[in-house]
Design an enzyme around this catalytic site. Structure first.
Site, short mmCIF file in Angstrom:
data_model
loop_
_atom_site.label_atom_id
_atom_site.label_comp_id
_atom_site.label_asym_id
_atom_site.label_seq_id
_atom_site.Cartn_x
_atom_site.Cartn_y
_atom_site.Cartn_z
N ASN A 34 0.81 -1.22 0.00
CA ASN A 34 0.00 0.00 0.00
C ASN A 34 0.84 1.27 0.00
O ASN A 34 0.33 2.35 -0.31
CB ASN A 34 -0.91 0.01 1.23
CG ASN A 34 -1.96 -1.07 1.17
OD1 ASN A 34 -2.79 -1.09 0.28
ND2 ASN A 34 -1.92 -1.98 2.13
N THR A 35 2.12 1.14 0.32
CA THR A 35 2.98 2.32 0.44
C THR A 35 4.19 2.26 -0.46
O THR A 35 4.56 3.27 -1.07
CB THR A 35 3.47 2.47 1.90
OG1 THR A 35 2.34 2.47 2.78
CG2 THR A 35 4.26 3.75 2.08
N LEU A 37 6.90 -0.15 -3.28
CA LEU A 37 7.24 -1.28 -4.13
C LEU A 37 8.58 -1.81 -3.66
O LEU A 37 9.57 -1.08 -3.65
CB LEU A 37 7.31 -0.85 -5.60
CG LEU A 37 7.64 -1.93 -6.65
CD1 LEU A 37 7.08 -1.53 -8.02
CD2 LEU A 37 9.15 -2.19 -6.78
N TYR A 39 -11.03 -19.32 1.94
CA TYR A 39 -11.82 -18.09 1.87
C TYR A 39 -13.15 -18.37 1.17
O TYR A 39 -13.22 -19.20 0.27
CB TYR A 39 -11.04 -17.04 1.09
CG TYR A 39 -10.97 -15.67 1.76
CD1 TYR A 39 -10.71 -15.54 3.12
CD2 TYR A 39 -11.14 -14.50 1.02
CE1 TYR A 39 -10.62 -14.30 3.71
CE2 TYR A 39 -11.04 -13.26 1.60
CZ TYR A 39 -10.80 -13.16 2.95
OH TYR A 39 -10.71 -11.92 3.54
N GLY A 74 -6.45 -11.16 -0.48
CA GLY A 74 -5.31 -10.36 -0.93
C GLY A 74 -4.12 -11.22 -1.34
O GLY A 74 -3.75 -12.16 -0.62
N ASP A 131 -1.03 -10.61 -1.34
CA ASP A 131 0.10 -10.57 -0.40
C ASP A 131 -0.11 -11.54 0.76
O ASP A 131 0.82 -12.22 1.20
CB ASP A 131 0.33 -9.16 0.11
CG ASP A 131 -0.90 -8.54 0.78
OD1 ASP A 131 -2.02 -9.01 0.54
OD2 ASP A 131 -0.72 -7.57 1.55
#
Length: 269
Positions: free
Chosen positions: A15-16, A18, A103, A110, A112
């Site tokens: 999210n922040t 790479l 899931y 996600g 990740d």
């Protein structure tokens, strides 16, 4: 740049930032040749920056991305410009690399989280083989912008997981929602006696409590003591607060990408 047949570029787009590592081959235990990180606002620097000076040219690329399609496309442009390689992104599926996805909608998990669990399971199985023991259930924790706490049984089935805000989100939410409350950096204390320490300790113990509750759930479900792995840029902050034993791993996501790359060797070649 030279062109060894097996060099692999592994990319984790969170999210922040790479984060990337160039490995000498596409297999667990591969030797890292170079690596780095770039904030998402500056992805366009990579092609003519750090990637232009790599010691070898990657023969393949694999990665996972949670930041959105527009960020993924910007990364793909840099990969194409620097290496003329097709991008191969891991998407959560019903089963891969010995992990079964429990899931409700497997593809909505996600990527990740999925990749980190695959990396953790490979690590656990390797350790258990050395010890001459069988597989164990796992709790897999990623501490970053958000925190995820996953439960995996000994057979490799992902049972479910928790998502909660990371330290920064918790503190910003308190600052924006509470009149007169400002958020300087504090310390983790058992009995905080100032606002800064109270805020930092509260966020840290909230995450620790979620991990410990999941360990309890999994222990009861499986009838065995889970192994707990923790990863992510803020994982080190949790050490003073954890009652549950855990192993801090620098990057389970990169470990998982190497496992997947080896198993997808035909498609990545």
């Amino acid at each position: 740049m030279s062109a060894p047949a097996h060099a692999l570029l592994a990319i984790d787009i969170g999210n922040t930032r790479l984060k990337w590592t160039l490995y000498d081959r596409a297999a667990p235990g591969a030797r890292p040749l170079a690596g780095g990180a770039e904030f998402l606002d500056h992805i366009e620097r990579l092609g003519e920056g750090e990637w232009a000076g790599l010691p070898v040219r990657p023969a393949a690329m694999i990665g996972c991305v949670v930041a959105g399609d527009h960020v993924r496309r910007r990364a793909e442009e840099q990969i194409d410009e620097a290496f003329d390689l097709p991008a191969s992104w891991v998407v959560s599926s019903t089963e891969e690399a010995g992990l079964v996805n429990g899931y409700d909608h497997p593809t909505r998990l996600g990527a990740d989280r999925w990749v980190a669990m695959i990396g953790a399971r490979h690590r656990m199985l390797a350790a258990q083989r050395v010890a001459g023991a069988g597989p164990r259930p796992m709790v897999v924790v990623m501490v970053g912008t958000a925190v995820t706490v996953e439960a995996v049984d000994a057979e490799g089935r992902f049972l479910g997981g928790l998502i909660l805000p990371g330290h920064g989100i918790m503190l910003r939410a308190l600052e924006s929602g509470t009149a007169g409350l400002h958020v300087p950096t504090g310390e983790v204390r058992e009995f905080p006696t100032n606002t800064s320490d109270a805020l930092t300790s509260g966020g840290t113990y909230a995450i620790a409590g979620a991990v410990e509750r999941m360990v309890q759930h999994l222990r009861r479900r499986c009838g065995a003591e889970p192994v707990c792995y923790m990863t992510g840029g803020a994982g080190w902050k949790m050490a003073p607060a954890m009652a549950t034993p855990f192993e801090l791993v620098e990057s389970l996501i990169m470990d998982g990408l190497l496992v997947i790359a080896e198993q997808r060797a035909v498609r990545l070649a």
